[in-house]
Design an enzyme around this catalytic site. Structure first.
Site, PDB file in Angstrom:
ATOM      1  N   TYR A   5       8.042  39.108  44.943  1.00 50.01           N
ATOM      2  CA  TYR A   5       7.991  37.973  44.019  1.00 50.01           C
ATOM      3  C   TYR A   5       7.091  36.872  44.570  1.00 50.01           C
ATOM      4  CZ  TYR A   5       9.699  34.319  40.856  1.00 50.01           C
ATOM      5  OH  TYR A   5       9.788  33.317  39.922  1.00 50.01           O
ATOM      6  N   LYS A  26       3.548  35.785  42.730  1.00 51.30           N
ATOM      7  CA  LYS A  26       3.371  34.443  42.184  1.00 51.30           C
ATOM      8  C   LYS A  26       2.259  33.692  42.894  1.00 51.30           C
ATOM      9  CE  LYS A  26       6.611  34.328  38.973  1.00 51.30           C
ATOM     10  NZ  LYS A  26       6.285  34.172  37.530  1.00 51.30           N
TER      11      LYS A  26
END
Length: 253
Positions: free
Chosen positions: A157, A161
Site C-alpha cells: 500500500y 500510493k
C-alpha cells in the site's frame, strides 16, 4: 458544508472506485457543483445504484481498472454518452494487504500495485486523449498520507500510493503543454466502510486513529470530496504536479 453551486458546471468527470466511501462522496460533490459524472466501478450494481441516486447527470458503468480493455470500453461508452471528458479522478483501491516484504505473497503485492498504480496509468492512458482533444482538463489521483510517512506491515500500500504521487508529477511535466493539470490528493484516515475491516465501528476508529491526526479526529468523505473538487476546478488553475495533503496534520508528526 457550503457547496459552490456552479464551479464544475458542464464538466464531465470520469471517476474510478465510485461506488462507495470517498468515491461516492466525490461523485455527489461533483454533481452538486453541476458536473456530469461517470461513476466507474468494479461493481456495476454499486455504480448503477449511485448513478441512479444522482440523477441524469450521472452514468454508472463497470470498469475493472487493472484491465486495459475494460478501461478503454468504459471510456468509449462515456464519450458516447456525454460527448467529452474534462477530468479524471482515480480513486479505485484494492483490499488492504497486510504484510512485510518477507511474509506478503507476491500476488497480494501485485494486486495492490495493479489497482492503485497500474489502474491510474490505464485510466490516464485512455482518458487523456479525449481531454486533450477537448482543450485540456484536470487529473486527480487519490493517494494517502502513507505516500509520505510509512506504517507497519503495509509495504504494498505504501509503495503503491507513493508511486501514485510521483506518477502525477511525471504526468504533469509531460502534459502541461496539452492543457492538462495533474495532481494527487493524500487523505489521512477517513470515515468510510474500509475502516470497518479493522475497527468494529466508526466511533471506535475515530477513538483509535483520531489522536494520530493534529486535528484530533479522522476525516469525513465529504472533506476529501471538497478538496478533490478544488483540484478539478479552475480555482486550482495554477496548481499542477503537486500533492495536496488533506490528512488533518497526520504527516506533520
Amino acid at each position: 458544508m457550503t457547496t459552490p453551486m456552479s464551479r464544475l458546471e458542464g464538466k464531465v468527470i470520469f471517476l474510478t472506485g465510485a461506488a462507495s466511501g470517498i468515491g461516492a462522496a466525490i461523485a455527489r460533490r461533483c454533481i452538486d457543483e453541476k458536473a456530469f459524472v461517470i461513476c466507474a466501478d468494479q461493481s456495476l450494481d454499486g455504480a448503477d445504484a449511485l448513478a441512479k441516486s444522482l440523477g441524469p447527470q450521472a452514468l454508472g458503468i463497470r470498469c475493472e481498472v487493472t484491465e486495459s480493455g475494460s478501461v478503454k470500453r468504459a471510456v468509449e461508452t462515456s464519450l458516447e454518452h456525454f460527448g467529452r471528458l474534462d477530468g479524471l479522478v482515480h480513486n479505485a483501491a484494492a483490499p488492504s494487504m497486510d504484510g512485510t516484504v518477507i511474509d506478503l505473497a507476491a500476488p497480494q503485492w501485485q494486486l495492490e500495485i495493479d489497482v492503485i498504480l497500474t489502474g491510474a496509468f490505464l485510466a490516464s492512458k485512455h482518458t487523456l486523449p479525449a481531454m486533450i482533444e477537448g482543450g485540456g482538463g484536470s487529473v486527480v489521483f487519490i493517494a494517502s498520507q502513507f505516500a509520505h510517512v510509512a506504517t507497519g506491515k503495509a509495504v504494498a500500500y505504501c509503495a503503491a500510493k507513493a508511486g501514485l504521487v510521483h506518477l502525477a508529477k511525471a504526468m504533469a511535466v509531460d502534459h502541461a503543454a496539452d492543457g492538462i493539470r495533474v495532481n494527487s490528493l493524500s487523505p489521512g484516515a477517513v470515515a468510510t466502510p474500509r475502516l470497518l475491516q479493522r475497527w468494529p465501528d466508526l466511533d471506535a476508529a475515530n477513538a483509535g486513529l483520531g489522536p494520530a491526526h493534529l486535528l484530533g479526529r479522522i476525516g469525513q468523505p465529504e472533506e476529501i470530496a471538497a478538496a478533490t473538487a478544488f483540484l478539478l476546478s479552475s480555482d486550482a488553475s495554477f496548481v499542477t504536479g503537486t500533492d495536496l495533503l488533506a490528512d488533518g496534520g497526520y504527516a506533520t508528526r
